[in-house]
Write an enzyme that holds these catalytic residues in place. Structure first.
Site, PDB file in Angstrom:
ATOM      1  N   LYS A 261     -27.266 -58.374-118.825  1.00 40.12           N
ATOM      2  CA  LYS A 261     -27.669 -57.058-118.877  1.00 40.12           C
ATOM      3  C   LYS A 261     -27.203 -56.598-120.501  1.00 40.12           C
ATOM      4  O   LYS A 261     -26.143 -56.825-120.777  1.00 40.12           O
ATOM      5  CB  LYS A 261     -27.042 -56.050-117.829  1.00 40.12           C
ATOM      6  N   ASP A 266     -25.649 -46.661-122.154  1.00 46.10           N
ATOM      7  CA  ASP A 266     -26.409 -46.153-121.143  1.00 46.10           C
ATOM      8  C   ASP A 266     -26.063 -44.682-120.676  1.00 46.10           C
ATOM      9  O   ASP A 266     -24.820 -44.126-120.174  1.00 46.10           O
ATOM     10  CB  ASP A 266     -25.865 -46.867-119.808  1.00 46.10           C
ATOM     11  N   LYS A 273     -26.090 -38.916-117.065  1.00 46.44           N
ATOM     12  CA  LYS A 273     -24.622 -39.107-116.417  1.00 46.44           C
ATOM     13  C   LYS A 273     -23.962 -37.744-116.999  1.00 46.44           C
ATOM     14  O   LYS A 273     -23.973 -37.437-117.888  1.00 46.44           O
ATOM     15  CB  LYS A 273     -23.900 -40.193-116.928  1.00 46.44           C
ATOM     16  N   ASP A 285     -21.966 -51.367-121.481  1.00 48.53           N
ATOM     17  CA  ASP A 285     -22.971 -51.519-120.441  1.00 48.53           C
ATOM     18  C   ASP A 285     -23.824 -52.923-121.048  1.00 48.53           C
ATOM     19  O   ASP A 285     -24.735 -53.308-120.478  1.00 48.53           O
ATOM     20  CB  ASP A 285     -24.047 -50.547-120.430  1.00 48.53           C
ATOM     21  N   ASP A 344     -31.008 -43.778-113.929  1.00 48.63           N
ATOM     22  CA  ASP A 344     -29.875 -44.391-114.312  1.00 48.63           C
ATOM     23  C   ASP A 344     -29.432 -45.632-113.843  1.00 48.63           C
ATOM     24  O   ASP A 344     -28.587 -46.472-113.894  1.00 48.63           O
ATOM     25  CB  ASP A 344     -28.661 -43.301-113.659  1.00 48.63           C
ATOM     26  N   GLU A 346     -31.184 -48.478-114.659  1.00 52.29           N
ATOM     27  CA  GLU A 346     -32.073 -49.081-115.448  1.00 52.29           C
ATOM     28  C   GLU A 346     -31.603 -50.437-115.705  1.00 52.29           C
ATOM     29  O   GLU A 346     -32.474 -51.336-116.172  1.00 52.29           O
ATOM     30  CB  GLU A 346     -31.770 -48.155-116.951  1.00 52.29           C
ATOM     31  N   ARG A 348     -31.411 -53.059-113.721  1.00 50.83           N
ATOM     32  CA  ARG A 348     -32.172 -53.717-112.977  1.00 50.83           C
ATOM     33  C   ARG A 348     -33.563 -53.845-113.590  1.00 50.83           C
ATOM     34  O   ARG A 348     -34.369 -54.588-113.042  1.00 50.83           O
ATOM     35  CB  ARG A 348     -31.898 -53.430-111.394  1.00 50.83           C
TER      36      ARG A 348
HETATM   37  N1  BES Z   1     -24.281 -49.026-116.289  1.00 48.24           N
HETATM   38  C1  BES Z   1     -24.276 -48.448-114.848  1.00 48.24           C
HETATM   39  C2  BES Z   1     -22.998 -49.093-114.111  1.00 48.24           C
HETATM   40  C3  BES Z   1     -21.670 -48.806-114.222  1.00 48.24           C
HETATM   41  C4  BES Z   1     -21.011 -48.050-113.656  1.00 48.24           C
HETATM   42  C5  BES Z   1     -21.065 -50.073-115.224  1.00 48.24           C
HETATM   43  C6  BES Z   1     -19.293 -48.080-114.008  1.00 48.24           C
HETATM   44  C7  BES Z   1     -19.744 -49.910-115.531  1.00 48.24           C
HETATM   45  C8  BES Z   1     -19.086 -48.981-114.823  1.00 48.24           C
HETATM   46  C9  BES Z   1     -25.372 -48.491-114.363  1.00 48.24           C
HETATM   47  O1  BES Z   1     -26.684 -48.529-114.963  1.00 48.24           O
HETATM   48  C10 BES Z   1     -25.694 -47.311-113.389  1.00 48.24           C
HETATM   49  O2  BES Z   1     -25.697 -46.258-113.783  1.00 48.24           O
HETATM   50  N2  BES Z   1     -25.757 -47.559-112.079  1.00 48.24           N
HETATM   51  C11 BES Z   1     -25.883 -46.455-111.275  1.00 48.24           C
HETATM   52  C12 BES Z   1     -26.931 -46.822-110.035  1.00 48.24           C
HETATM   53  C13 BES Z   1     -27.375 -45.733-109.420  1.00 48.24           C
HETATM   54  C14 BES Z   1     -28.291 -44.726-110.165  1.00 48.24           C
HETATM   55  C15 BES Z   1     -28.092 -46.356-108.173  1.00 48.24           C
HETATM   56  C16 BES Z   1     -24.451 -46.287-110.638  1.00 48.24           C
HETATM   57  O3  BES Z   1     -23.880 -47.324-110.251  1.00 48.24           O
HETATM   58  O4  BES Z   1     -24.095 -45.265-110.209  1.00 48.24           O
HETATM   59 ZN    ZN Z   2     -26.284 -49.542-116.910  1.00 48.02          ZN
HETATM   60 MN    MN Z   3     -27.257 -46.580-115.449  1.00 45.20          MN
END
Ligand code: BES
Ligand code: ZN
Ligand code: MN
Length: 494
Positions: A261, A266, A273, A285, A344, A346, A348
């Protein structure tokens, strides 16, 4: 990196600044050579063991200035834990602990007297060398002046390991990949962009003779990568789809792919966020892509007999008038439609098109690494990556590689029933399910984009970064995954 030398010099004759001696727990009575060494230094080793109640617990250290012996300034005693549970990573961590003490003590030369793990001088020498190099690495790229201008550990000598030069070379090659990954992750989003990620891939290709294909936005459009490009819409920087290929000289025994990834930042997109979300840490990220490039750098030097593809769809997840809207429907390159109920989620989306592309290459296995979900951190904590795969063979290969590399991993269930949470009334699927089991639905989402190739997904949202010093890692970017991936490729090759 420090210069690592090998010798069969007797412990008693070694000369230098610091001598690190590994001791097993509950066996700190000094016998044999160590008893003689203790006498040489007027009994000070026994004294310091008693005074500091040193029991040689794993990674504990005591050190003392010695005099009278002339040639050694300091002795560092390092705990190895109980001998029956000694792992190769125990030696890597103990070596790291000793190296940190030597550095703090301003030692320029450091000797190691460590026992063998599993009667295996090759694996032992490699692990000690890796632990030392990883622990001594310091990132001063963004400091106008380094915090400590003091002396560095310059030369390390492993006593009793004469003839293991190949293991040291291998350790240094692997560490160069880990350091690349750490530097890419630690660099902020204004320093590492999709463009610089592509340039990094270019530099690896040029330095080591790998093949490189960079797909520009228009190329990705032609391939119908609507999911990846949807994420890239709001960024002012061009997306880059990186495909590096290592091909061995002869016929490859296996053809493998690593996908990472690659979100250089992000923000969350329009589902931005908020405060307290850790948005300011989201330069990390692209940790999966960083590990992918780090592994490429190492593999290019190690030259195994496997063909390996290193792939990443790199972009930022930003906001602007061009941003994808929450609720937009994107079409991925396999024709599947996705209702983006959360911008968010993103990672995937970018991985979906990378997986479709890689699946078509006709390889033997695909492993993706991704800082995919906060839910994985909730499930397994900061230190342990989640392993998701329907394939038991790949699962056990990766678990073995992780045990060797000391990178913690835990297999999680791919509970098919949870895919119901991703059902959409209007498109083939949504990109986000309910909060419970969020790392599992993320893996089930990815699975929709792999048809033919055995595949595993590793969620590294926790271990990509270490807030505090943790063995040979941290504080900061860990380079998680590089050593495990390299080990997996080398072991799977045969
Ligand atoms: N990049 C984040 C996940 C992440 C969180 C990485 C903390 C490192 C530390 C990912 O893109 C994300 O924002 N995921 C969301 C998904 C949700 C919206 C379903 C999450 O984990 O909150
Ligand atoms: Zn992310
Ligand atoms: Mn995200």
């Amino acid at each position: 990196m420090a210069a690592i030398q090998l010798s069969n010099q007797p412990l008693l004759e070694w000369a230098g600044d610091s001598l690190a001696i590994g001791l097993f727990e509950d066996a700190v009575e000094l016998t044999g050579e160590l008893a003689t060494l203790n006498e040489k230094f007027a009994g000070i080793l026994k004294e310091v063991i008693a005074e500091e109640e040193f029991t040689a617990k794993a990674n504990s250290t005591v050190f003392t200035r010695v005099s009278g012996g002339g040639s050694v300034k300091k002795i560092i005693l390092v705990g190895l834990g109980k001998p029956d549970v000694l792992k190769v990573d125990s030696l890597r961590r103990a070596a790291a602990a000793a190296a940190k003490v030597a550095k703090k003590q301003k030692s320029k030369t450091l000797g190691f007297s460590f026992p063998l793990w599993n009667n295996d001088p090759v694996a032992t020498a490699q692990a000690i060398a890796e632990g030392v190099q990883l622990a001594l690495y310091q990132d001063v790229r963004f400091k106008s002046e380094p915090d400590d201008k003091g002396s560095k550990v310059e030369t390390v000598e492993l006593l009793g390991f004469e003839g293991q030069e190949a293991a040291i070379t291998r350790a240094n090659q692997i560490v160069s990949g880990v350091i690349l990954a750490r530097e890419l992750v630690a660099a902020p989003a204004n320093a590492v962009t999709p463009i610089t990620m592509a340039e990094t891939a270019q530099a690896i290709a040029k330095d080591y003779g790998l093949q490189l294909q960079i797909l520009e936005k228009e190329d990705c459009e032609k391939l119908g990568m609507g999911a990846f490009l949807g994420v890239a819409l709001a960024s002012d920087l061009p997306p880059k789809f990186i495909h590096l290929t290592y091909k061995p000289e002869g016929t490859p025994t296996k053809k493998l792919a690593i996908i990472g990834k690659g979100l250089t930042f992000d923000s969350g997109g329009l589902n931005i966020k908020g405060a307290g979300s850790g948005i300011e840490t989201m330069k990390i990220d692209m940790g999966g892509a960083a590990a992918t490039l780090g592994a490429a750098k190492a593999i290019a030097q190690l030259k195994p007999n496997a063909e390996v593809h290193f792939i990443s769809a790199v972009t930022e997840n930003m906001i602007s008038g061009r941003a994808m809207h929450p609720g937009d429907i994107l079409t991925a390159s396999n024709g599947k439609t996705i209702e983006v109920n959360n911008t968010d989620a993103e990672g995937r989306l970018t991985l979906a098109d990378a997986l479709v592309y890689t699946d078509k290459l006709g390889l033997d296995a695909i492993v993706d690494l991704a800082t995919l979900t906060g839910a994985n951190v909730i499930a397994l904590g900061e230190d342990i990556a989640g392993l998701y795969t329907p394939d038991d063979a790949i699962a056990s290969q990766l678990e073995t590689a992780a045990a060797t590399s000391g990178e913690k991993i835990w297999r999680m269930p791919m509970e098919e029933k949870y895919f119901e949470g991703l059902k959409s009334g209007i498109a083939d699927m949504k990109n986000t399910g309910p909060r419970p089991g969020g790392s599992i639905t993320a893996a089930l989402f990815l699975k929709q984009f792999v048809k033919d190739t055995p595949w595993a997904h590793i969620d590294i949202a926790g271990p990509v970064w270490a807030d505090k010093e943790n063995g040979y890692n941290g504080p900061g970017a860990t380079g998680y995954g590089v050593r495990m991936l390299v080990d997996w490729i080398l072991e799977t090759e045969v």
